[in-house]
Design an enzyme around this catalytic site. Structure first.
Site, mmCIF file in Angstrom:
data_model
loop_
_atom_site.group_PDB
_atom_site.id
_atom_site.type_symbol
_atom_site.label_atom_id
_atom_site.label_comp_id
_atom_site.label_asym_id
_atom_site.label_seq_id
_atom_site.Cartn_x
_atom_site.Cartn_y
_atom_site.Cartn_z
ATOM 1 N N LEU A 22 0.744 -1.220 -0.204
ATOM 2 C CA LEU A 22 -0.083 0.139 -0.030
ATOM 3 C C LEU A 22 0.834 1.235 -0.087
ATOM 4 O O LEU A 22 0.545 2.262 -0.677
ATOM 5 C CB LEU A 22 -0.944 -0.019 1.274
ATOM 6 C CG LEU A 22 -1.882 1.028 1.333
ATOM 7 C CD1 LEU A 22 -2.633 1.476 -0.014
ATOM 8 C CD2 LEU A 22 -2.674 1.242 2.580
ATOM 9 N N LYS A 23 1.887 1.198 0.823
ATOM 10 C CA LYS A 23 2.744 2.363 0.769
ATOM 11 C C LYS A 23 3.331 2.745 -0.712
ATOM 12 O O LYS A 23 3.113 4.006 -1.016
ATOM 13 C CB LYS A 23 3.987 1.993 1.701
ATOM 14 C CG LYS A 23 5.114 2.980 1.437
ATOM 15 C CD LYS A 23 6.502 2.495 2.366
ATOM 16 C CE LYS A 23 7.646 3.428 2.005
ATOM 17 N NZ LYS A 23 7.512 4.757 2.621
ATOM 18 N N GLY A 447 17.407 17.134 12.155
ATOM 19 C CA GLY A 447 18.403 16.363 12.379
ATOM 20 C C GLY A 447 18.673 15.472 10.930
ATOM 21 O O GLY A 447 19.818 15.687 10.326
ATOM 22 N N GLU A 499 22.453 12.272 8.900
ATOM 23 C CA GLU A 499 21.896 10.797 9.291
ATOM 24 C C GLU A 499 21.661 9.972 8.110
ATOM 25 O O GLU A 499 20.994 9.196 8.164
ATOM 26 C CB GLU A 499 20.599 10.884 10.152
ATOM 27 C CG GLU A 499 20.733 11.995 11.418
ATOM 28 C CD GLU A 499 19.504 11.874 12.071
ATOM 29 O OE1 GLU A 499 18.538 11.169 11.989
ATOM 30 O OE2 GLU A 499 19.321 13.051 13.000
ATOM 31 N N ARG A 530 3.531 6.411 5.538
ATOM 32 C CA ARG A 530 4.805 6.410 6.573
ATOM 33 C C ARG A 530 4.752 5.016 7.388
ATOM 34 O O ARG A 530 3.765 5.063 8.093
ATOM 35 C CB ARG A 530 4.817 7.677 7.454
ATOM 36 C CG ARG A 530 5.797 7.646 8.429
ATOM 37 C CD ARG A 530 7.262 7.665 7.843
ATOM 38 N NE ARG A 530 8.290 7.886 9.243
ATOM 39 C CZ ARG A 530 9.567 7.440 9.368
ATOM 40 N NH1 ARG A 530 9.875 6.667 7.851
ATOM 41 N NH2 ARG A 530 10.201 7.438 10.131
ATOM 42 N N HIS A 656 13.455 17.416 21.107
ATOM 43 C CA HIS A 656 12.727 17.711 19.953
ATOM 44 C C HIS A 656 11.287 16.665 20.218
ATOM 45 O O HIS A 656 11.622 15.633 20.965
ATOM 46 C CB HIS A 656 13.192 17.494 18.548
ATOM 47 C CG HIS A 656 11.760 17.210 17.640
ATOM 48 N ND1 HIS A 656 11.419 18.479 17.278
ATOM 49 C CD2 HIS A 656 11.326 16.483 17.002
ATOM 50 C CE1 HIS A 656 10.397 18.226 16.286
ATOM 51 N NE2 HIS A 656 10.278 16.925 16.176
ATOM 52 N N GLU A 680 6.476 20.593 16.954
ATOM 53 C CA GLU A 680 5.799 20.654 15.815
ATOM 54 C C GLU A 680 4.628 21.612 15.992
ATOM 55 O O GLU A 680 3.890 21.102 17.061
ATOM 56 C CB GLU A 680 5.363 19.419 15.402
ATOM 57 C CG GLU A 680 6.487 18.476 15.260
ATOM 58 C CD GLU A 680 6.097 17.139 14.485
ATOM 59 O OE1 GLU A 680 5.240 17.338 13.587
ATOM 60 O OE2 GLU A 680 6.754 16.078 14.451
ATOM 61 N N HIS A 709 5.784 17.083 6.918
ATOM 62 C CA HIS A 709 4.685 15.808 6.497
ATOM 63 C C HIS A 709 3.935 16.028 5.216
ATOM 64 O O HIS A 709 3.112 15.384 4.769
ATOM 65 C CB HIS A 709 3.576 15.295 7.730
ATOM 66 C CG HIS A 709 4.723 14.902 9.039
ATOM 67 N ND1 HIS A 709 4.854 15.925 9.916
ATOM 68 C CD2 HIS A 709 4.931 13.736 9.265
ATOM 69 C CE1 HIS A 709 5.613 15.233 10.761
ATOM 70 N NE2 HIS A 709 5.712 14.051 10.390
ATOM 71 N N CYS A 741 10.021 18.777 11.859
ATOM 72 C CA CYS A 741 10.658 17.532 12.339
ATOM 73 C C CYS A 741 11.660 17.180 11.150
ATOM 74 O O CYS A 741 12.030 18.126 10.650
ATOM 75 C CB CYS A 741 9.538 16.421 12.305
ATOM 76 S SG CYS A 741 9.759 14.866 13.001
#
Length: 773
Positions: A22-23, A447, A499, A530, A656, A680, A709, A741
């Site tokens: 589905l993603k 980050g 990262e 997600r 955060h 957020e 997002h 975020c």
């Protein structure tokens, strides 16, 4: 079926597919590389497959499948999508996605609105009770009207009927729907109930006409604190719905009913579901209170964790209830299986002993089948399955891999001094400012930077042994160098290394800690497309070696600007893991705190002047009852302080927090004593900062101005406007400018444009301050 036989059912099933089908279908549709027909075909195939995997159940949930979020589905069903998406082009599904993510599929066409750079403002997102699932918050106003659109649910019911599924439609109940939403004009949400109930009646009638006998109505707010108005609203609502032509199974989960037990028992419904994992001590009281003909469904398999059920012990408890209730007793998982991975059979590489202790969604339904067979036909009918289960339970209980005496000894050495900075913030801040030399409204990110295909490919090839360590290290260093250059060109003030080496902010650390195990396919939906793969915390936690120092030191060597050391905090690692259930969560959290503390001190010794310890999940661990918050917050805040506060005063500690309605725990957040907190706030239009009207937050804060997002690119004007609102509540000298975020899920093109605008917004804010001086 005999009236004496127990019926099994499920409250919901994972949607994403065991290979995240589905993603990938959603993301292909959004970027315009597949059609709506392709997306719907994948969704239909997944539904049919999932129904097949639940064929052993007496009743199978229908309508639990969603293309994004079940709460947003209910908003669409009730005709309650925000006015800002009405009248826009494209398929009706495009409006649905506009609310979810700020825009429809690529090419559907949406005007430039709301400072969102090509879309509309996405709906606010927050945590589903105390889980790591996010839902789109329904929006209400005094003039809100509801109009039924049952097409999605009716279509899925028709599919199920064609597939010969014993279907049980699933909907969110009217009171929970109202409680989960937000009034945008300050009006009373409960005042909308009289407009809402006729639409629910229409929906139940429509389901009955299409053959539904039972409908599952989820009212999880019954396990929360409800005042008299909301309790009375339950009585009014279900009295109004009692004349419908279907049977209602009213489902609660995630906690105990407590004072709401008698309320539930008195509602005119044909059956109720109780989470017997959390509320086993309430079962007998509920049975006594229920009418003699009512169904009592018990959630006896944990729908939120991955450990096998002790079937012998569960049967010993259930057998007297079966004798008492006969066919009125139904069995189910405690809640929807949305919160666990799909299938353990896919985990070929998982350690065999640890694998024997686990059950994912498919395996949990097998456990349910064994319990039902044992109760309906006797234990001899499942003797082999029960013996296999007994061996697995005993293996885990006695395994030396679970218990580490050195870690237990370290816990005994915890003292209050471990969690205290040497000086208060007002004395630390000038020392930090002298070293960091940052401008007003300093800019930074949270980050992570985009995880490109090249990054993921290199990481995968290294794990599979297709490339050597030197090749992998060089590839990651090149990505870090590129990320540092990009940030310097953008003009950010405090940098991050991006990262690239991290697959996930929790899994990355868990892989380097003793006491954790990992899956290859243990994906769980967090929101929309997600997915996260929570690690398995099975034993005592220890840190064998440094986890991040090499990467951060290399990144710092590339720039004169401050480079943040990036860590995930102990509370978030705990709350985003599948945790052991054989000791209190607080004990596991203290173990994690000691491990992260060692990493913080190593980073400081390596020269890091700024260290961020993310506690994105602090609030989601809150118990659902306010009376239990104090105990949780005490050990959660203390765990963060133990991890963070061993450093020198000159070292600046950041933290955060993700989508957190933190107004009611602001004192505890202040008690964490982080020098800077980033939060957020962009989707709520800075409403989350209202708390600072009454509470003088003592340290520095970065309210997010860029909703990561959504693919929308915020304009300079929009971000400046948000920061001006923040400056009305927080002194400008204590404000930072940053995204909501991390940026790992976004593409570089949109990130560059958004951060360029963010840096320009900070410059404009500084100029405004200079003029006003």
């Amino acid at each position: 079926m005999s009236q004496d036989r127990i019926l099994t059912h499920s409250l919901g099933y994972p949607r994403i597919g065991k290979k995240r089908e589905l993603k990938f279908a959603l993301e292909a549709y959004w970027r315009g590389s597949s059609s709506l027909e392709d997306l719907q075909a994948t969704a239909g195939e997944l539904r049919r497959r999932h129904w097949g995997e639940q064929e052993s159940l007496g009743l199978v949930p229908v309508g639990d499948f969603s293309l994004y979020d079940q709460v947003l589905d209910m908003s669409a069903t009730l005709g309650n999508l925000p006015q800002r998406v009405q009248g826009l082009g494209g398929d009706p599904l495009d409006n649905y996605f506009r609310v979810a993510r700020g825009r429809a599929a690529q090419g559907a066409g949406a005007p430039e609105e709301c400072g969102c750079g090509g879309g509309v403002a996405a709906g606010e997102m927050t945590k589903w009770f105390d889980t790591n699932y996010h839902y789109i918050v329904p929006e209400f106003a005094e003039n809100t009207r509801f109009e039924l659109d049952a097409s999605r649910l009716i279509a899925q019911l028709a599919e199920a009927t064609e597939a010969r599924v014993s279907a049980k439609p699933v909907i969110i109940g009217p009171l929970s729907y109202l409680a989960l939403g937000k009034s945008k004009d300050g009006s009373d949400k409960l005042g909308l109930l009289s407009r809402l109930l006729p639409v629910y009646s229409e929906l139940l009638d429509a389901l009955a006409r299409r053959g539904a006998e039972w409908v599952q109505v989820d009212e999880p707010i019954l396990v929360t604190d409800l005042d008299e108005r909301w309790q009375e609203a339950f009585r009014v609502a279900y009295a109004a719905l009692r004349a419908r032509p279907v049977k209602l199974l009213l489902a609660t989960y995630f906690g105990r009913l407590k004072e709401n037990l008698s309320l539930l028992a008195d509602l005119p419904v044909e059956g109720v579901h109780l989470d017997a994992i959390n509320g086993r001590e309430e079962v007998n009281t509920l049975i006594e209170a229920m009418p003699e003909e009512s169904v009592v469904s018990l959630g006896v398999i944990n729908g939120r964790n991955v450990w096998k059920t002790d079937l012998q012990a569960t049967l010993e408890w259930l057998e007297p209830l079966k004798a008492r209730l006969a066919g009125r007793l139904w069995l189910a998982p405690s809640c929807s299986l949305l919160h666990v991975p799909v299938d353990l059979d896919s985990e070929d590489r998982l350690d065999a002993e640890i694998r024997s202790w686990l059950a994912f969604a498919k395996q949990k339904l097998k456990e349910l089948r064994v319990l039902a067979l044992a109760l309906n036909e006797g234990r001899d009918a499942v003797r082999e399955e029960l013996e296999d289960n007994r061996k697995a339970i005993e293996s885990r209980r006695s395994s030396e891999r679970v218990h580490n005496p050195k870690v237990q000894d370290a816990l005994q050495g915890i003292s209050p001094e471990l969690g205290r900075r040497k000086r208060p913030f007002m004395e630390r801040a000038p020392r930090q400012a002298k070293i960091l030399k940052l401008p007003e409204f300093p800019t930074t990110t949270i980050g992570s930077f985009p995880q490109t295909k090249e990054i993921r490919r290199a990481r995968s090839q290294f794990k599979k042994g297709k490339i050597g360590r030197d090749v992998y290290l060089n590839t990651m260093r090149e990505e870090i160098a590129s990320c540092v250059r990009q940030q310097e060109e953008l003009g950010l003030d405090v940098l991050v290394h991006g990262e690239p080496e991290r697959n996930d902010m929790v899994e990355y650390f868990g892989e380097q800690l003793d006491g954790y195990a990992f899956t290859d396919f243990g994906w769980v939906q967090s929101y929309g497309s997600r997915c996260v793969k929570p690690p398995l915390l099975f034993g005592d936690i220890a840190r064998p070696k440094a986890m991040t120092v090499e990467w951060i030191s290399y990144a710092q060597s590339l720039t004169e600007k401050p480079m943040k050391g990036m860590l995930t905090g102990p509370v978030t690692i705990l709350n985003w893991s599948f945790v052991r259930d054989d000791q209190p969560r607080s004990v596991s959290c203290y173990q994690l705190a000691l491990a992260i503390r060692e990493e913080v001190l190593d980073l400081e010794r390596a020269g890091a002047q700024v260290i961020q310890i993310d506690e994105a999940a602090l609030r989601e661990g809150l118990p659902l009852r306010r009376s239990q918050w104090g105990e949780y917050l005490d050990w959660a805040v203390e765990s963060f302080r133990i991890a963070a506060n061993g450093v020198r005063d000159e070292t600046q500690i950041h933290t955060h927090m993700c989508y957190s309605e933190f107004n009611d725990i602001i004192e505890s957040i202040a008690a964490m004593d982080a020098d800077v907190i980033t939060i957020e706030t962009s989707r709520s239009d800075m409403e989350l900062l209202d708390v600072f009207d009454r509470f003088r937050y003592p340290n520095e804060i970065g309210p997010g101005v860029y909703d990561i997002h959504s693919p929308n690119i915020p304009t300079v004007e929009h971000m400046v406007s948000l920061m001006r609102k923040a400056a009305e509540r927080i002194p400008k000298e204590r404000l930072w400018v940053n995204p909501d975020c991390g940026l790992k899920t976004r593409g570089w093109r949109e990130v560059d444009l958004a951060l360029e605008n963010m840096v320009e917004a900070a410059k404009q804010l500084r100029a405004e301050v200079a003029v006003s001086v």
